[in-house]
Design an enzyme around this catalytic site. Structure first.
Site, PDB file in Angstrom:
ATOM      1  N   HIS A  18      -1.641  10.753  -2.745  1.00  0.00           N
ATOM      2  CA  HIS A  18      -2.949  10.352  -2.237  1.00  0.00           C
ATOM      3  C   HIS A  18      -3.867  11.547  -1.991  1.00  0.00           C
ATOM      4  CE1 HIS A  18      -5.899   9.432   0.948  1.00  0.00           C
ATOM      5  NE2 HIS A  18      -5.975   8.256   0.363  1.00  0.00           N
ATOM      6  N   HIS A  31       0.828  -1.201   0.000  1.00  0.00           N
ATOM      7  CA  HIS A  31       0.000   0.000   0.000  1.00  0.00           C
ATOM      8  C   HIS A  31       0.866   1.255   0.000  1.00  0.00           C
ATOM      9  CE1 HIS A  31      -2.754   2.936   2.156  1.00  0.00           C
ATOM     10  NE2 HIS A  31      -3.496   2.542   1.138  1.00  0.00           N
TER      11      HIS A  31
END
Length: 257
Positions: free
Chosen positions: A61, A19
């Site tokens: 992100h 991740h």
């Protein structure tokens, strides 16, 4: 039924996806994080993508840069040159200072250069002022590398946005797609996606969700699974893919079963 499907859940091959790279150890979305993830044995690398003001696809992100850099501003309002002038590593510790924003294409090249097959799980971030241009640019880059038809089996796309998945299916119908789920939804089958991605919080609250998704013919990728007890839960439930900030620890736990 083949022999693999008859094995107990804890003995099945479970994919480990890093991740934002090995982001427990290194600043997320940096080359160092992804190189560590490859060294740690991750099967694939997860990244989030956004478009800059000059239409470069970058791995970031958040909508804004404050959390992960020493700058201020909205990614979509900044050029790639402006983002490149920022330090995207120092927030994680002095030893990480100087890390630059990562172009998606550079991450793609890093994965392709690995000494074994390493996949990419790419999330398009919405809402964004780029709208559908985000998916269009992602598919363009993948086409440039011969990866947009899905036949290489190295790239899958992900989104919480149903509209994004619809656009991706129109632009690149061969790409495997993952519908990310934060809350329980009806209907459970997402648009144009053969895979579902519930968060670990949701799986803890509703363990039966995994079986219901599988009954719909969906494979299940759970994020973000960092704690050993959550890894065990995913194994008991028959999850297909674990997305984690700690790929080495999860890999070691799986290999110890």
């Amino acid at each position: 039924m083949n022999r693999q499907s008859m094995l107990p859940a804890t003995a099945r091959t479970v994919r480990v996806v890093a991740h934002r790279g090995a982001s427990d150890e290194h600043p997320e979305h940096t080359l160092a994080a992804y190189r560590q993830a490859i060294a740690d044995g991750a099967d694939a690398l997860e990244c989030d993508v956004r478009l800059t003001a000059d239409h470069k696809l970058v791995c970031v992100h958040d909508r804004r840069v404050e959390r992960t850099s020493d700058g201020r501003g909205v990614v979509s309002e900044m050029t790639y040159a402006q983002l490149s002038a920022l330090d995207f590593g120092g927030w994680k510790g002095a030893e990480h200072r100087g890390a630059q924003v990562l172009l998606f294409e550079d991450l793609l090249k890093e994965a392709l250069a690995a000494d074994r097959p390493v996949g990419l799980a790419v999330e398009t971030k919405h809402p964004t002022r780029a709208g559908g241009r985000l998916e269009a640019e992602l598919v363009r880059v993948l086409k440039d590398h011969g990866l947009a038809d899905g036949r290489a089996g190295l790239v899958e796309v992900m989104s919480f946005s149903r509209n994004a998945l619809i656009r991706l299916n129109r632009l690149a119908p061969g790409l495997p797609a993952v519908y990310l789920i934060e809350r329980r939804l009806r209907p459970l089958r997402p648009p144009f996606a053969g895979h579902a991605g519930p968060g670990i919080d949701l799986v803890r609250k509703d363990p039966g969700l995994v079986a219901r998704l599988k009954a719909k013919g969906l494979s299940v990728r759970v994020w973000t699974v960092d704690e050993p007890q959550d890894v065990e839960l995913c194994l008991r439930l028959g999850v297909d893919t674990i997305i984690t900030n700690r790929p080495r620890q999860v890999r070691e736990q799986l290999e110890g079963r």
